[in-house]
Design an enzyme around this catalytic site. Sequence first.
Site, PDB file in Angstrom:
ATOM      1  N   ASP A 108       0.833  -1.196   0.000  1.00  0.00           N
ATOM      2  CA  ASP A 108       0.000   0.000   0.000  1.00  0.00           C
ATOM      3  C   ASP A 108       0.878   1.261   0.000  1.00  0.00           C
ATOM      4  O   ASP A 108       1.908   1.296   0.693  1.00  0.00           O
ATOM      5  CB  ASP A 108      -0.861  -0.046   1.274  1.00  0.00           C
ATOM      6  CG  ASP A 108      -1.947   0.999   1.292  1.00  0.00           C
ATOM      7  OD1 ASP A 108      -2.772   0.994   0.372  1.00  0.00           O
ATOM      8  OD2 ASP A 108      -1.967   1.822   2.233  1.00  0.00           O
TER       9      ASP A 108
ATOM     10  N   GLU B 263       1.739  -0.113  -4.907  1.00  0.00           N
ATOM     11  CA  GLU B 263       0.791   0.925  -5.328  1.00  0.00           C
ATOM     12  C   GLU B 263       1.591   2.210  -5.519  1.00  0.00           C
ATOM     13  O   GLU B 263       2.057   2.810  -4.545  1.00  0.00           O
ATOM     14  CB  GLU B 263      -0.279   1.128  -4.252  1.00  0.00           C
ATOM     15  CG  GLU B 263      -1.342   2.114  -4.693  1.00  0.00           C
ATOM     16  CD  GLU B 263      -2.156   2.702  -3.540  1.00  0.00           C
ATOM     17  OE1 GLU B 263      -3.262   3.175  -3.795  1.00  0.00           O
ATOM     18  OE2 GLU B 263      -1.670   2.702  -2.394  1.00  0.00           O
TER      19      GLU B 263
HETATM   20  C1  NOJ Z   1      -4.488   2.981  -0.748  1.00  0.00           C
HETATM   21  C2  NOJ Z   1      -5.571   1.959  -0.571  1.00  0.00           C
HETATM   22  O1  NOJ Z   1      -5.811   1.314  -1.790  1.00  0.00           O
HETATM   23  C3  NOJ Z   1      -6.765   2.699  -0.044  1.00  0.00           C
HETATM   24  O2  NOJ Z   1      -7.918   1.914  -0.041  1.00  0.00           O
HETATM   25  C4  NOJ Z   1      -6.426   3.205   1.347  1.00  0.00           C
HETATM   26  O3  NOJ Z   1      -7.499   3.992   1.819  1.00  0.00           O
HETATM   27  C5  NOJ Z   1      -5.165   4.052   1.327  1.00  0.00           C
HETATM   28  N1  NOJ Z   1      -4.119   3.477   0.547  1.00  0.00           N
HETATM   29  C6  NOJ Z   1      -4.639   4.264   2.721  1.00  0.00           C
HETATM   30  O4  NOJ Z   1      -4.099   3.076   3.233  1.00  0.00           O
END
Ligand code: NOJ
Length: 511
Positions: free
Chosen positions: A198, A256
Amino acid sequence: MFYQVYPRSFADSDGDGIGDLRGIRDKLGYLELLGVDALWICPVMRSPMADGGYDVSDPRDIDPLFGGMAAMDELIADAHDRRLKVTMDLVPNHTSDRHPWFAAALAGAPGGRERDRYIFRDGRGLDGAIPPNNWPSIFGGPAWTRVAEADGRPGQWYLHIFAPEQPDLNWANPEVAADFEQTLRFWLDRGVDGFRLDVAHGMAKPDGLPDMERVDTKMLVHDDSDPRFNNPAVHEIHRRIRKVLDEYPDAVSIGEVWVDDNIRFGEYVRPDELHLAFNFRLAETPFSADAVRAAIDNSLAAVAPVGAVPTWTLSNHDIAREVTRYGGGPVGVARARAMMMVELALPGAVFIYNGAELGLPNVDDLPEAVLRDPVWERSGHTERGRDGCRVPIPWEGVAPPFGFTRAESWLPMPPEWAASTVEAQLEELGSTLSLYRMAIELRGVRPEFAGPRIEWYGSPAGCLAFRRPGGLVCVLNASPVPISLPPGDVLLASVAPENGQLPANAAAWLV
Ligand code: NOJ
């Protein structure tokens, strides 16, 4: 081919209205039938669920809501029996405010060891009442919250790029890195095959935490000039993570990474960093041939210099579903089917978000009372947030909750989804589910999909066509009129061509 499961919304085995790991396990046969190779399961670690599990209070345990550790072990074993890999979602950038470290930080003194695991700073102004800098939270409001010190007086501030329940970790503190390595090993030793990381471009903060020039408080708006993300020190963190993964043959990391610049993006997938990084260009692109072609070219260009595998995704749990983005209704569905065929024709790793294979739309009219995304509260009820793409999966039957649960589903499901259930689509040759199944199978077995490149073909205005070195030709008609297909046999089409003509809002594969 990865399949993203949003566990709260996939399948509920214990009748509490919320999906869980045994629910996923019960559906492994379905996933096998669909033909995917690996699951990416959104966070299931212990969490107070302030942000759907992206607020982790114990990264080395499974939340009882999802069935606890036993359910995870069973899922890993059963998935492996079916030759499905299991990718967990880890959250290195922040913890929950209920993590024992954060409790210790609150109890500890300013400047002490406990606070140094997070990013605590004194406020500005005479009495420290002004936050340390002007950073907004991605979910709205300021990115800083002030704490009370032991004597009860207002004290320091802590940084939370997301919700206040998600304090950012201080990755400059070696304890943080060491603990994350322990988490990686813990799950790899239990048989997990890899991780989605993440906010993988966010863990390193800029020296001195300078003010932002542009303060844009809209959710998930990214901009390469944003000092909160993509700081050079993040690459050293990825190298450390990679060293651990390299101890485990075949372990895979997917980051991500919301970075637009191709060169900067490519840096994340150098041979000693992440294996894969999400490129969101395709998901951000409207249904327009020129825009899709540019998104493909850029995604390929970003990874080419470092020799990494490109990734493709049309939607996820943070993005409105593609059927709705492309206009909704039958046209939206037709376009989503066509774009899936473009996506699956490309070389690289594809990520399918659960429910995309059913052609589900976003649910944009959820009653305000049921909205759970922290964005709703944090934006002062001006942004509804991401719940509309997180409505549970309709499995069977003619009325909500469509076999998702025995109870009431945690978000209400539209009655008109009766026509979109897995049961309704499974044996229906023309259904979106059948199209996905055929496309995934062909992609896996046909030699025409070979080769790491694509070659563009000339095509009529509003259309695109490319060829894989193995011989597959993919044509997308994003124009308003039918077009003539190039010579070749049609392997698959999102709408059956008539007399060699491909209708508008359709795609075809030829060999
Ligand atoms: C990215 C995640 O995909 C999302 O769902 C989340 O709210 C944020 N990061 C914070 O962790």
